[in-house]
Write a protein that holds these residues in place. Structure first.
Motif, PDB file in Angstrom:
ATOM      1  N   ARG A   1      -2.198  -5.620  -1.548  1.00 60.18           N
ATOM      2  CA  ARG A   1      -1.823  -4.271  -1.961  1.00 60.18           C
ATOM      3  C   ARG A   1      -0.314  -4.045  -1.848  1.00 60.18           C
ATOM      4  O   ARG A   1       0.185  -2.996  -2.258  1.00 60.18           O
ATOM      5  CB  ARG A   1      -2.604  -3.240  -1.147  1.00 60.18           C
ATOM      6  CG  ARG A   1      -4.095  -3.257  -1.481  1.00 60.18           C
ATOM      7  CD  ARG A   1      -4.916  -2.317  -0.644  1.00 60.18           C
ATOM      8  NE  ARG A   1      -5.083  -2.818   0.709  1.00 60.18           N
ATOM      9  CZ  ARG A   1      -5.985  -2.351   1.575  1.00 60.18           C
ATOM     10  NH1 ARG A   1      -6.809  -1.379   1.214  1.00 60.18           N
ATOM     11  NH2 ARG A   1      -6.070  -2.851   2.786  1.00 60.18           N
ATOM     12  N   THR A   2       0.395  -5.045  -1.288  1.00 59.53           N
ATOM     13  CA  THR A   2       1.850  -4.994  -1.203  1.00 59.53           C
ATOM     14  C   THR A   2       2.430  -6.267  -1.794  1.00 59.53           C
ATOM     15  O   THR A   2       1.936  -7.373  -1.515  1.00 59.53           O
ATOM     16  CB  THR A   2       2.314  -4.845   0.262  1.00 59.53           C
ATOM     17  OG1 THR A   2       1.868  -3.585   0.767  1.00 59.53           O
ATOM     18  CG2 THR A   2       3.830  -4.934   0.388  1.00 59.53           C
ATOM     19  N   PHE A   3       3.461  -6.122  -2.605  1.00 58.86           N
ATOM     20  CA  PHE A   3       4.194  -7.242  -3.197  1.00 58.86           C
ATOM     21  C   PHE A   3       5.403  -7.514  -2.310  1.00 58.86           C
ATOM     22  O   PHE A   3       6.309  -6.661  -2.220  1.00 58.86           O
ATOM     23  CB  PHE A   3       4.634  -6.874  -4.608  1.00 58.86           C
ATOM     24  CG  PHE A   3       5.441  -7.923  -5.323  1.00 58.86           C
ATOM     25  CD1 PHE A   3       4.860  -9.125  -5.714  1.00 58.86           C
ATOM     26  CD2 PHE A   3       6.779  -7.709  -5.629  1.00 58.86           C
ATOM     27  CE1 PHE A   3       5.592 -10.089  -6.384  1.00 58.86           C
ATOM     28  CE2 PHE A   3       7.518  -8.659  -6.311  1.00 58.86           C
ATOM     29  CZ  PHE A   3       6.936  -9.856  -6.687  1.00 58.86           C
ATOM     30  N   GLY A   4       5.421  -8.665  -1.636  1.00 52.89           N
ATOM     31  CA  GLY A   4       6.482  -8.917  -0.659  1.00 52.89           C
ATOM     32  C   GLY A   4       6.354  -7.943   0.486  1.00 52.89           C
ATOM     33  O   GLY A   4       5.329  -7.888   1.166  1.00 52.89           O
ATOM     34  N   THR A   5       7.382  -7.133   0.700  1.00 52.19           N
ATOM     35  CA  THR A   5       7.345  -6.144   1.782  1.00 52.19           C
ATOM     36  C   THR A   5       7.720  -4.734   1.332  1.00 52.19           C
ATOM     37  O   THR A   5       7.521  -3.785   2.081  1.00 52.19           O
ATOM     38  CB  THR A   5       8.323  -6.541   2.903  1.00 52.19           C
ATOM     39  OG1 THR A   5       9.661  -6.574   2.379  1.00 52.19           O
ATOM     40  CG2 THR A   5       7.967  -7.896   3.497  1.00 52.19           C
ATOM     41  N   LYS A   6       8.259  -4.574   0.100  1.00 51.01           N
ATOM     42  CA  LYS A   6       8.908  -3.318  -0.251  1.00 51.01           C
ATOM     43  C   LYS A   6       8.156  -2.431  -1.226  1.00 51.01           C
ATOM     44  O   LYS A   6       8.431  -1.236  -1.303  1.00 51.01           O
ATOM     45  CB  LYS A   6      10.290  -3.603  -0.860  1.00 51.01           C
ATOM     46  CG  LYS A   6      11.269  -4.262   0.083  1.00 51.01           C
ATOM     47  CD  LYS A   6      12.609  -4.449  -0.629  1.00 51.01           C
ATOM     48  CE  LYS A   6      13.624  -5.109   0.295  1.00 51.01           C
ATOM     49  NZ  LYS A   6      14.944  -5.232  -0.379  1.00 51.01           N
ATOM     50  N   HIS A   7       7.254  -3.009  -2.009  1.00 57.24           N
ATOM     51  CA  HIS A   7       6.623  -2.251  -3.091  1.00 57.24           C
ATOM     52  C   HIS A   7       5.126  -2.512  -3.123  1.00 57.24           C
ATOM     53  O   HIS A   7       4.655  -3.577  -2.714  1.00 57.24           O
ATOM     54  CB  HIS A   7       7.226  -2.634  -4.440  1.00 57.24           C
ATOM     55  CG  HIS A   7       8.677  -2.311  -4.569  1.00 57.24           C
ATOM     56  ND1 HIS A   7       9.138  -1.073  -4.921  1.00 57.24           N
ATOM     57  CD2 HIS A   7       9.772  -3.088  -4.370  1.00 57.24           C
ATOM     58  CE1 HIS A   7      10.457  -1.090  -4.947  1.00 57.24           C
ATOM     59  NE2 HIS A   7      10.876  -2.292  -4.614  1.00 57.24           N
ATOM     60  N   MET A   8       4.390  -1.555  -3.661  1.00 48.20           N
ATOM     61  CA  MET A   8       2.958  -1.744  -3.838  1.00 48.20           C
ATOM     62  C   MET A   8       2.666  -2.535  -5.103  1.00 48.20           C
ATOM     63  O   MET A   8       3.415  -2.475  -6.082  1.00 48.20           O
ATOM     64  CB  MET A   8       2.242  -0.391  -3.920  1.00 48.20           C
ATOM     65  CG  MET A   8       2.126   0.312  -2.594  1.00 48.20           C
ATOM     66  SD  MET A   8       1.103   1.814  -2.676  1.00 48.20           S
ATOM     67  CE  MET A   8       2.201   2.929  -3.563  1.00 48.20           C
ATOM     68  N   THR A   9       1.585  -3.269  -5.061  1.00 45.69           N
ATOM     69  CA  THR A   9       1.038  -3.849  -6.276  1.00 45.69           C
ATOM     70  C   THR A   9       0.293  -2.764  -7.053  1.00 45.69           C
ATOM     71  O   THR A   9       0.056  -1.652  -6.545  1.00 45.69           O
ATOM     72  CB  THR A   9       0.048  -4.975  -5.940  1.00 45.69           C
ATOM     73  OG1 THR A   9      -1.040  -4.419  -5.169  1.00 45.69           O
ATOM     74  CG2 THR A   9       0.721  -6.089  -5.151  1.00 45.69           C
TER      75      THR A   9
END
Length: 274
Positions: free
Chosen positions: A222-230
């Motif tokens: 549900r998170t792409f990397g650490t900064k944004h939501m999928t």
């Protein structure tokens, strides 16, 4: 309250300059765009409008979409794609209240409000207002609340914007991972419209150096990397918050055209009356 999505893209926008990927080419063919993030909220009773984040595409957005220039601004964080449009106040806008959070960011040593004030100290038009998260303030006759979200390494805020007369509510996730704190979720809950950060579908996490995070019970990130939501994270957040309607924003050009331009992914110029 009338909401216009002036900018629904990520830091490079779609189409991205110099890019010939299928999604950017499709955007050109269809004549659609995702410029850098910005949302216009008009209180029609008072004839006043609030701008959420000042995109570097400010001039283009206001020339393209029939919206009045802002009477007040809220800045969610200090990344350039949300902030640098404030320079357009020069010789264009009069006295402009700019609301931003007052808590000190350990990464920068100053609050968002202090960064805005120092970065644009040459603009006499800006009247920077230091606002405390979770404490509602009035802007353009609307009740606005800054709520902390999760966008490391910088402090970043989502917004709850409510019309005190009609009860209509707009919530913005801000730039964030799915890991939004519970007290912030409570402040954002039950919106008529949620604008949720959804930079890419979860399947693209394999291309991020840090992969994905905040996986659901089926292992979907549900998170792409650490900064944004999928995309999946944003839709899960909409369910969590019991949003009546959700539009996905801060979308990049990496999804396929079908993903990038299918419902509920937003494009610039969409309007909603709450």
């Amino acid at each position: 309250m009338r909401v216009t999505l002036l900018g629904t893209g990520d830091t490079t926008g779609t189409p991205t300059v110099g890019c010939e990927c299928d999604t950017c080419e499709t955007a050109r063919e269809r004549g659609v765009e995702r410029s850098r993030f910005s949302v216009h909220v008009e209180n029609e009773r008072r004839g006043e409008s609030l701008l959420v984040d000042a995109s570097p595409d400010f001039r283009h957005q206001f020339l393209t979409h029939e919206t009045p220039l802002p009477d007040e601004v809220v800045v969610t964080h200090v990344h350039f794609d949300h902030l640098d449009g404030l320079g357009n106040a020069y010789r264009l806008l009069g006295d402009l209240p700019v609301h931003a959070a007052d808590e000190t960011d350990p990464e920068t040593g100053e609050s968002v409000a202090e960064t805005v004030a120092s970065k644009f100290d040459y603009l006499d038009q800006l009247d920077v207002r230091h606002e405390t998260p979770f404490e509602p303030f009035e802007a353009c006759g609307l009740r606005v609340t800054l709520v902390p979200v999760d966008h490391p390494p910088l402090l970043c805020y989502g917004l709850a914007i409510e019309d005190p007369e009609t009860g209509a509510k707009l919530s913005l996730s801000g730039d964030t991972s799915y890991g939004i704190p519970d007290d912030s979720r409570a402040a954002l809950a039950d919106p008529d419209l949620l604008l949720a950060d959804a930079i890419v579908p979860a399947r693209l996490c394999e291309y991020h150096p840090l992969g994905g995070g905040h996986e659901d019970e089926e292992g979907v990130a549900r998170t792409f990397g650490t900064k944004h939501m999928t995309t999946e994270g944003a839709l899960a957040l909409a369910d969590d918050l019991r949003a009546a309607e959700v539009r996905l924003v801060h979308v990049s050009h990496f999804p396929t055209p079908e993903e990038a331009f299918g419902d509920p992914a937003a494009v610039d110029g969409e309007r909603y009356v709450l």
